[in-house]
Scaffold this motif. Structure first.
Motif, PDB file in Angstrom:
ATOM      1  N   ASP A 159      70.152  55.950  72.769  1.00 14.88           N
ATOM      2  CA  ASP A 159      70.066  56.960  73.394  1.00 14.88           C
ATOM      3  C   ASP A 159      68.600  56.954  74.048  1.00 14.88           C
ATOM      4  N   SER A 160      68.768  57.250  75.603  1.00 14.85           N
ATOM      5  CA  SER A 160      67.367  56.686  75.998  1.00 14.85           C
ATOM      6  C   SER A 160      66.700  58.026  76.864  1.00 14.85           C
ATOM      7  N   PHE A 161      65.558  57.936  77.037  1.00 15.65           N
ATOM      8  CA  PHE A 161      64.962  58.954  77.880  1.00 15.65           C
ATOM      9  C   PHE A 161      64.757  58.466  79.159  1.00 15.65           C
ATOM     10  N   THR A 171      63.809  50.917  76.140  1.00 13.13           N
ATOM     11  CA  THR A 171      64.302  51.165  74.832  1.00 13.13           C
ATOM     12  C   THR A 171      64.338  50.114  73.813  1.00 13.13           C
ATOM     13  N   TYR A 199      60.989  53.394  73.265  1.00 16.27           N
ATOM     14  CA  TYR A 199      61.229  54.706  72.981  1.00 16.27           C
ATOM     15  C   TYR A 199      62.835  55.069  72.921  1.00 16.27           C
ATOM     16  N   ARG A 200      63.169  55.702  71.992  1.00 22.62           N
ATOM     17  CA  ARG A 200      64.703  56.013  71.944  1.00 22.62           C
ATOM     18  C   ARG A 200      64.805  57.491  71.607  1.00 22.62           C
ATOM     19  N   ARG A 201      65.711  58.334  71.763  1.00 22.61           N
ATOM     20  CA  ARG A 201      66.066  59.567  71.289  1.00 22.61           C
ATOM     21  C   ARG A 201      66.465  59.571  69.983  1.00 22.61           C
ATOM     22  N   ASP A 202      65.770  59.037  69.094  1.00 22.54           N
ATOM     23  CA  ASP A 202      66.076  59.131  67.596  1.00 22.54           C
ATOM     24  C   ASP A 202      65.452  60.669  67.013  1.00 22.54           C
ATOM     25  N   HIS A 210      60.772  58.629  67.481  1.00 24.53           N
ATOM     26  CA  HIS A 210      61.356  58.427  69.001  1.00 24.53           C
ATOM     27  C   HIS A 210      60.433  57.429  69.755  1.00 24.53           C
TER      28      HIS A 210
END
Length: 353
Positions: A159-161, A171, A199-202, A210
């Motif tokens: 899940d990416s920014f 990612t 970076y990931r939308r964790d 994140h």
């Protein structure tokens, strides 16, 4: 009382107040009181118009003499006050060389930095080069050049920014590998590791963030096999976690490698018997790896009929947590000195000094 008598009395009063002044502010107050535009001397000058014409020049002369006299006394007293204040300051700031010294707080290397340095040292010793790249990447190098086209379902695993439709925060550090392959122009060998932030939308919790770190490796040459990968990772595990460590490879899936494996190490706490660290199974997952997918080789400019290779990716954050018994990943990023100083006794290899 004549104006000259009033002027004489004002000079006497000013002289007394100047002598009583103890600070620069006191002197300034005296100066404003007597020499200011609304002061008594200025008021006397306004009354000079009432004097006979023959007395006006003499009175004006006496007023100027009075002003100069008061100003001269203020200047002399200012010098005395400044000297007194300087002596007081010097006395207050005197250093007693017989007193014990204040020992400055000594910093220490952050545990995450220790782990990254250790990992880099291992692979530099194996002949790898360190390559870093941009953290803001294009969708092509972050996904498509790694065998992840726009419709690939595996994109949902990251899940990416996104900054725009084609630009995002990377990612993983795999885009560095893709760009490096292009620079080699299809000619091996390639032997690199790529450390950096990703970076990931964790969700931010004890084991996710994140922003975190990755170190990925890539080797491309002729006749590279799974045996080369296993031997490299076995050597890495022993160097980082101890000579008694063993690894196992479990089949897995990654779009950019084929075949793909998850790599576990035997638990360094219980030796494989089972404990709270390994959740009772005796093994701990530390990284993912596999042979470079032919599609990735081809998009990077290498002929998959001539060249093969392997790639691996690991999280220094997770390795630091495992090695040092850190239970919450957020401790690595809060810059809390109470946490950081716990590792001040660790040598670069993680052992107690």
């Amino acid at each position: 009382m004549s104006l000259l008598d009033e002027l004489k009395d004002l000079q006497q009063e000013a002289t007394e107040l100047i002598a009583q002044s103890e600070t620069s502010k006191d002197l300034q107050d005296v100066k404003v009181k007597f020499l200011g535009k609304k002061g008594p001397i200025s008021q006397l000058m306004k009354q000079m118009k009432d004097l006979p014409n023959e007395e006006k020049p003499q009175f004006g002369k006496e007023v100027n003499i009075a002003r100069q006299n008061i100003q001269s006394q203020i200047d002399d007293r200012q010098v005395e006050i400044e000297e007194k204040e300087l002596n007081a300051q010097l006395a207050a700031e005197t250093i007693d060389i017989t007193m014990p010294a204040n020992i400055p707080t000594q910093g220490n290397v952050h545990p995450l930095t220790k782990i990254v340095n250790e990992i880099e040292d291992v692979f530099i010793g194996l002949g790898y080069s360190i390559v870093e790249g941009r953290e803001v990447e294009s969708d092509y190098y972050n996904f498509e050049a790694l065998n992840l086209p726009k419709t690939h379902p595996a994109r949902d695993m990251q899940d990416s920014f996104y900054i725009s439709e084609e630009i995002l925060l990377r990612t993983h550090t795999s885009p560095v590998q893709a760009r490096t392959m292009e620079r080699y122009g299809g000619q091996g060998p390639v032997k690199i590791i790529c450390p950096g932030k990703v970076y990931r939308r964790d969700a931010d919790d004890a084991t996710h963030s994140h922003q975190f770190n990755q170190i990925e490796g890539l080797v491309i040459d002729k006749n590279i096999t799974m045996a080369d990968l296993k031997g490299t990772l076995q050597y890495f595990a022993k160097r980082i976690f101890g000579e008694e460590r063993e690894i196992r490879l479990r089949p897995s899936y990654f779009p950019f490698t084929e075949p793909s494996v998850e790599v576990d190490i035997s638990c360094f706490k219980c030796g494989g018997i089972g404990c709270n660290v390994c959740k009772g199974i005796g093994w701990i997952e530390i990284l993912g790896a596999g042979l470079v997918h032919p599609n990735v080789l081809e998009m990077g400019g290498f002929d998959p009929e001539v060249y093969s290779g392997f790639a691996f990716g690991m999280g220094p954050d997770r390795i630091a947590m495992l090695k040092y018994g850190i239970e919450d990943i957020r401790h690595l990023y809060t810059n809390d000195l109470r946490f950081n100083t716990q590792f001040s006794t660790l040598e670069d290899d993680g052992s107690e000094s």
